[in-house]
Design a protein around this motif. Sequence first.
Motif, short mmCIF file in Angstrom:
data_model
loop_
_atom_site.label_atom_id
_atom_site.label_comp_id
_atom_site.label_asym_id
_atom_site.label_seq_id
_atom_site.Cartn_x
_atom_site.Cartn_y
_atom_site.Cartn_z
N GLU A 73 0.84 -1.00 0.03
CA GLU A 73 0.09 0.08 0.05
C GLU A 73 0.78 1.32 0.07
OE1 GLU A 73 -2.34 -0.29 3.31
OE2 GLU A 73 -3.70 -1.97 2.61
N LYS A 74 1.89 1.28 0.89
CA LYS A 74 2.97 2.50 0.84
C LYS A 74 3.53 2.81 -0.58
CE LYS A 74 3.64 3.53 5.53
NZ LYS A 74 4.37 4.61 6.13
N VAL A 75 4.02 1.60 -0.98
CA VAL A 75 4.67 1.75 -2.38
C VAL A 75 3.96 2.18 -3.52
CG1 VAL A 75 5.98 0.58 -4.07
CG2 VAL A 75 6.65 0.37 -1.58
N VAL A 78 3.06 5.97 -3.24
CA VAL A 78 4.06 6.67 -3.55
C VAL A 78 4.42 6.59 -5.07
CG1 VAL A 78 6.82 6.94 -3.48
CG2 VAL A 78 5.82 6.45 -1.43
N GLU A 79 3.98 5.47 -5.61
CA GLU A 79 4.00 5.50 -6.94
C GLU A 79 2.92 6.15 -7.66
OE1 GLU A 79 4.04 1.25 -7.69
OE2 GLU A 79 6.28 1.11 -7.70
N LEU A 80 2.10 6.38 -7.26
CA LEU A 80 0.85 7.10 -7.87
C LEU A 80 0.83 8.71 -7.33
CD1 LEU A 80 -2.10 4.58 -7.21
CD2 LEU A 80 -1.13 4.95 -9.48
N GLY A 81 1.85 8.92 -6.61
CA GLY A 81 1.84 10.33 -6.27
C GLY A 81 0.80 10.83 -5.05
N LYS A 82 0.25 9.78 -4.29
CA LYS A 82 -0.62 10.15 -3.22
C LYS A 82 0.30 10.48 -2.10
CE LYS A 82 -4.40 7.34 -5.02
NZ LYS A 82 -5.46 6.30 -5.01
N ALA A 89 8.14 4.27 2.81
CA ALA A 89 7.61 3.41 1.90
C ALA A 89 8.92 2.06 1.71
CB ALA A 89 7.29 3.52 0.63
N THR A 90 9.90 2.57 1.74
CA THR A 90 11.36 1.85 1.63
C THR A 90 11.38 1.02 3.01
OG1 THR A 90 12.20 3.57 0.32
CG2 THR A 90 13.84 1.94 1.31
N ILE A 91 11.22 1.70 4.27
CA ILE A 91 11.30 0.98 5.49
C ILE A 91 10.51 -0.07 5.63
CG2 ILE A 91 11.14 1.25 7.89
CD1 ILE A 91 12.38 3.96 7.58
N ALA A 92 9.15 0.32 5.18
CA ALA A 92 8.08 -0.98 5.08
C ALA A 92 8.37 -2.16 4.21
CB ALA A 92 6.62 -0.31 4.83
N ALA A 93 8.96 -1.61 2.93
CA ALA A 93 9.30 -2.76 2.10
C ALA A 93 10.35 -3.80 2.62
CB ALA A 93 9.74 -2.11 0.90
N GLN A 94 11.34 -2.94 3.23
CA GLN A 94 12.43 -3.71 3.81
C GLN A 94 12.00 -4.64 5.04
OE1 GLN A 94 15.86 -4.15 3.25
NE2 GLN A 94 15.32 -3.24 0.88
N LYS A 95 11.23 -3.97 5.83
CA LYS A 95 10.29 -4.86 7.11
C LYS A 95 9.83 -5.97 6.55
CE LYS A 95 7.90 -3.68 11.25
NZ LYS A 95 7.02 -2.74 12.00
#
Length: 122
Positions: A73-75, A78-82, A89-95
């Motif tokens: 959801e976070k990524v 960010v990709e959609l510019g919202k 988003a990077t931290i959530a993806a790494q987690k």
Amino acid sequence: MEELSLVQLQQDMSDKMAFHRQIATNPLSDSFMLPPTRQVVATESVSGQSLAFGEMLRGVLDTVDLYQSHASEKVTAVELGKSDDLIGATIAAQKAQLSFSALMQVRNKMVSNFEDIIKMPI
């Protein structure tokens, strides 16, 4: 009055130790903010222990899934510019990646142990 504060200090230290013990036993849990509410009793029956293991495993799987969906959801935001929270988003993806990697290591170890048990002579 000083004795009361000493007792309270001891209780606070005991609570903190229990809190850190809970984190050490299940680092993937999101319930870190809550003090431990249930302690495993050593006299539980075998079926109770297997049920507790199944619940624990389901909880870990649900937590990993939650991390994955939260990161997605976070990524996507960010990709959609919202959202402009690229670091979050990077931290959530790494987690999510780390929790999935840890889950796969546990799974591989369990499969390896199961195969070893199957290969045992009777």
